[in-house]
Design an enzyme around this catalytic site. Structure first.
Site, PDB file in Angstrom:
ATOM      1  CD  GLU A 159     -12.740 -71.829  19.317  1.00  0.00           C
ATOM      2  OE1 GLU A 159     -11.915 -72.065  20.218  1.00  0.00           O
ATOM      3  OE2 GLU A 159     -13.506 -72.676  18.834  1.00  0.00           O
ATOM      4  NE  ARG A 179       0.620 -72.186  30.119  1.00  0.00           N
ATOM      5  CZ  ARG A 179      -0.562 -72.698  29.902  1.00  0.00           C
ATOM      6  NH1 ARG A 179      -0.875 -73.826  30.412  1.00  0.00           N
ATOM      7  NH2 ARG A 179      -1.442 -72.068  29.155  1.00  0.00           N
TER       8      ARG A 179
HETATM    9  P1  AMP Z   1      -2.513 -69.173  20.474  1.00  0.00           P
HETATM   10  O1  AMP Z   1      -2.711 -67.686  20.672  1.00  0.00           O
HETATM   11  O2  AMP Z   1      -3.690 -69.832  19.827  1.00  0.00           O
HETATM   12  O3  AMP Z   1      -1.210 -69.480  19.748  1.00  0.00           O
HETATM   13  O4  AMP Z   1      -2.455 -69.828  21.910  1.00  0.00           O
HETATM   14  C1  AMP Z   1      -1.292 -69.750  22.641  1.00  0.00           C
HETATM   15  C2  AMP Z   1      -1.554 -69.656  24.127  1.00  0.00           C
HETATM   16  O5  AMP Z   1      -2.624 -70.496  24.573  1.00  0.00           O
HETATM   17  C3  AMP Z   1      -0.307 -70.089  24.857  1.00  0.00           C
HETATM   18  O6  AMP Z   1      -0.027 -69.109  25.854  1.00  0.00           O
HETATM   19  C4  AMP Z   1      -0.643 -71.438  25.443  1.00  0.00           C
HETATM   20  O7  AMP Z   1      -0.228 -71.485  26.787  1.00  0.00           O
HETATM   21  C5  AMP Z   1      -2.152 -71.593  25.341  1.00  0.00           C
HETATM   22  N1  AMP Z   1      -2.581 -72.832  24.619  1.00  0.00           N
HETATM   23  C6  AMP Z   1      -3.247 -72.880  23.439  1.00  0.00           C
HETATM   24  N2  AMP Z   1      -3.503 -74.150  23.059  1.00  0.00           N
HETATM   25  C7  AMP Z   1      -2.962 -74.944  24.023  1.00  0.00           C
HETATM   26  C8  AMP Z   1      -2.855 -76.377  24.201  1.00  0.00           C
HETATM   27  N3  AMP Z   1      -3.359 -77.243  23.316  1.00  0.00           N
HETATM   28  N4  AMP Z   1      -2.213 -76.827  25.293  1.00  0.00           N
HETATM   29  C9  AMP Z   1      -1.684 -75.953  26.200  1.00  0.00           C
HETATM   30  N5  AMP Z   1      -1.749 -74.614  26.096  1.00  0.00           N
HETATM   31  C10 AMP Z   1      -2.374 -74.103  25.012  1.00  0.00           C
END
Ligand code: AMP
Length: 175
Positions: A95, A58
């Site tokens: 996770e 995205r």
């Molecule tokens: P993080 O590494 O935990 O910051 O997760 C970021 C990635 O996971 C991004 O590329 C988002 O597209 C996806 N992501 C994580 N949580 C969500 C959420 N609640 N809604 C949509 N996409 C998410």
């Protein structure tokens, strides 16, 4: 709120308890799509940037039109095994288990100023890994930019602790 109000929340996707913030409803709307890219172009138009790096997948949808409008080059940061030429990668914790992102070794030259783009920051793990990868190549990260920040999860603070600037067009409370 032309941007936040166009983002759909899908409860319990991809698993129970996750509130998925779905940007497809923003992207399909011509006003929302343009407002998103225009807002970022206004912010970054005056900054010294050499390249825009988008995180699969995205981050590509936002990063590529932004690069076009600003007249910059676009670099894809991809999941393991997707890039055809020589790559370097960075493993990071999820996770459950680990994941790996990769970039072409000729994507960034030493000292180039790179803007990192993704749709959303949650834990900040993906963006932190991308910053490490760009840093390994000698890139200077101008800022990490997102459409959505989930501040209660703490990704912004995590990146800021590592000395990175963070910007998001909107925030959603909770996780
Ligand atoms: P993080 O590494 O935990 O910051 O997760 C970021 C990635 O996971 C991004 O590329 C988002 O597209 C996806 N992501 C994580 N949580 C969500 C959420 N609640 N809604 C949509 N996409 C998410």
């Amino acid at each position: 709120m032309p941007i936040k109000s166009r983002i759909r929340t899908v409860p319990h996707y991809p698993k129970q308890g996750i509130m998925f913030r779905d940007i497809t409803t923003l992207l399909k709307d011509p006003v929302g799509m343009r407002a998103t890219i225009d807002a970022l172009a206004r912010r970054y138009g005056g900054m010294k940037i050499d390249k825009i790096a988008g995180i699969e997948s995205r981050g590509f949808i936002i990063g590529a039109p932004l690069a076009y409008v600003l007249g910059k080059g676009f670099i894809p940061i991809r999941k393991k095994g997707k890039l055809p030429a020589e790559t370097i990668g960075h493993d990071y914790e999820l996770e459950y288990g680990t994941d790996r992102i990769e970039i072409h070794t000729d994507a960034v030259s030493k000292g180039e100023r790179v803007l990192l783009v993704d749709d959303l920051i949650a834990t900040g793990g993906t963006a932190e890994a991308a910053c490490k990868l760009l840093g390994k190549m000698g890139g200077e990260i101008v800022e990490c930019c997102f459409v959505i920040d989930l501040p209660d999860i703490g990704g912004r603070k995590r990146l800021e602790k590592h000395g990175h600037k963070v910007f998001a067009l909107c925030e959603f409370e909770g996780d």
